[in-house]
Write a protein that holds these residues in place. Structure first.
Motif, PDB file in Angstrom:
ATOM      1  N   UNK A 168      13.751  50.507  21.609  1.00  0.00           N
ATOM      2  CA  UNK A 168      15.067  50.136  21.065  1.00  0.00           C
ATOM      3  C   UNK A 168      16.040  49.835  22.201  1.00  0.00           C
ATOM      4  N   UNK A 169      16.019  50.661  23.239  1.00  0.00           N
ATOM      5  CA  UNK A 169      16.910  50.435  24.383  1.00  0.00           C
ATOM      6  C   UNK A 169      16.598  49.117  25.079  1.00  0.00           C
ATOM      7  N   UNK A 170      15.316  48.731  25.142  1.00  0.00           N
ATOM      8  CA  UNK A 170      14.946  47.450  25.753  1.00  0.00           C
ATOM      9  C   UNK A 170      15.494  46.281  24.933  1.00  0.00           C
ATOM     10  N   UNK A 171      15.430  46.395  23.608  1.00  0.00           N
ATOM     11  CA  UNK A 171      15.998  45.343  22.753  1.00  0.00           C
ATOM     12  C   UNK A 171      17.508  45.278  22.956  1.00  0.00           C
ATOM     13  N   UNK A 172      18.160  46.431  22.964  1.00  0.00           N
ATOM     14  CA  UNK A 172      19.616  46.479  23.157  1.00  0.00           C
ATOM     15  C   UNK A 172      20.005  45.880  24.505  1.00  0.00           C
ATOM     16  N   UNK A 217      10.047  50.005  32.162  1.00  0.00           N
ATOM     17  CA  UNK A 217       9.869  48.928  31.190  1.00  0.00           C
ATOM     18  C   UNK A 217       8.403  48.514  31.046  1.00  0.00           C
ATOM     19  N   UNK A 218       7.636  48.580  32.119  1.00  0.00           N
ATOM     20  CA  UNK A 218       6.209  48.278  32.010  1.00  0.00           C
ATOM     21  C   UNK A 218       5.525  49.294  31.099  1.00  0.00           C
ATOM     22  N   UNK A 219       5.916  50.552  31.198  1.00  0.00           N
ATOM     23  CA  UNK A 219       5.372  51.582  30.309  1.00  0.00           C
ATOM     24  C   UNK A 219       5.810  51.321  28.863  1.00  0.00           C
ATOM     25  N   UNK A 264      11.286  40.014  24.921  1.00  0.00           N
ATOM     26  CA  UNK A 264      12.505  40.723  25.333  1.00  0.00           C
ATOM     27  C   UNK A 264      12.196  41.700  26.461  1.00  0.00           C
ATOM     28  N   UNK A 265      11.136  42.485  26.263  1.00  0.00           N
ATOM     29  CA  UNK A 265      10.785  43.491  27.267  1.00  0.00           C
ATOM     30  C   UNK A 265      10.376  42.817  28.571  1.00  0.00           C
ATOM     31  N   UNK A 266       9.599  41.745  28.475  1.00  0.00           N
ATOM     32  CA  UNK A 266       9.208  41.013  29.683  1.00  0.00           C
ATOM     33  C   UNK A 266      10.415  40.412  30.389  1.00  0.00           C
ATOM     34  N   UNK A 267      11.367  39.902  29.630  1.00  0.00           N
ATOM     35  CA  UNK A 267      12.602  39.382  30.230  1.00  0.00           C
ATOM     36  C   UNK A 267      13.381  40.496  30.928  1.00  0.00           C
ATOM     37  N   UNK A 268      13.420  41.679  30.307  1.00  0.00           N
ATOM     38  CA  UNK A 268      14.090  42.824  30.927  1.00  0.00           C
ATOM     39  C   UNK A 268      13.393  43.218  32.230  1.00  0.00           C
ATOM     40  N   UNK A 269      12.063  43.167  32.242  1.00  0.00           N
ATOM     41  CA  UNK A 269      11.304  43.465  33.460  1.00  0.00           C
ATOM     42  C   UNK A 269      11.666  42.468  34.557  1.00  0.00           C
ATOM     43  N   UNK A 270      11.696  41.195  34.201  1.00  0.00           N
ATOM     44  CA  UNK A 270      12.033  40.161  35.189  1.00  0.00           C
ATOM     45  C   UNK A 270      13.444  40.362  35.741  1.00  0.00           C
ATOM     46  N   UNK A 271      14.382  40.715  34.881  1.00  0.00           N
ATOM     47  CA  UNK A 271      15.763  40.946  35.329  1.00  0.00           C
ATOM     48  C   UNK A 271      15.829  42.146  36.270  1.00  0.00           C
ATOM     49  N   UNK A 272      15.091  43.202  35.941  1.00  0.00           N
ATOM     50  CA  UNK A 272      15.072  44.392  36.803  1.00  0.00           C
ATOM     51  C   UNK A 272      14.427  44.080  38.144  1.00  0.00           C
ATOM     52  N   UNK A 273      13.381  43.273  38.138  1.00  0.00           N
ATOM     53  CA  UNK A 273      12.743  42.853  39.400  1.00  0.00           C
ATOM     54  C   UNK A 273      13.733  42.056  40.248  1.00  0.00           C
TER      55      UNK A 273
END
Length: 99
Positions: free
Chosen positions: A18-22, A72-74, A52-61
């Motif tokens: 849910x936090x990843x979507x938010x 996020x990978x977990x 969404x989660x993959x986009x969040x991973x890319x942004x964090x990278x």
């Protein structure tokens, strides 16, 4: 009155999903519970959550936030394991190769 924890329990996702979507949609987590519930009802929606989660991973990278990348990978691994679908199984590998 429903609490945030009640909404998490009802939406079919865990707190981190849910936090990843938010995070991706820039919405409050309580709103993300409803969006996540809606999206997880079909294959294309589940693929959207993965994206969404993959986009969040890319942004964090991009920010250099390795701890968040690992978290996020977990989250992504858990989401794939708990929301299997005929199309979603191959999608993350395809998306990861694109990045």
């Amino acid at each position: 009155m429903l609490t945030y924890e009640d909404c998490i329990a009802l939406c079919g996702l865990n707190r981190r999903e849910v936090e990843a979507i938010a995070e991706h949609e820039h919405i409050p987590p309580i709103v993300a519970t409803e969006l996540g519930n809606y999206l997880c009802r079909n294959t294309s929606g589940a693929l959207c959550v993965q994206r969404y989660i993959l986009d969040d991973i890319a942004a964090a990278e991009k920010r250099g936030d390795q701890h968040h990348v690992t978290v996020l990978q977990a989250v992504l691994r858990h989401f794939i394991a708990t929301h299997p679908s005929r199309d979603a199984a191959a999608a993350p590998d395809t998306y990861l190769r694109q990045q």
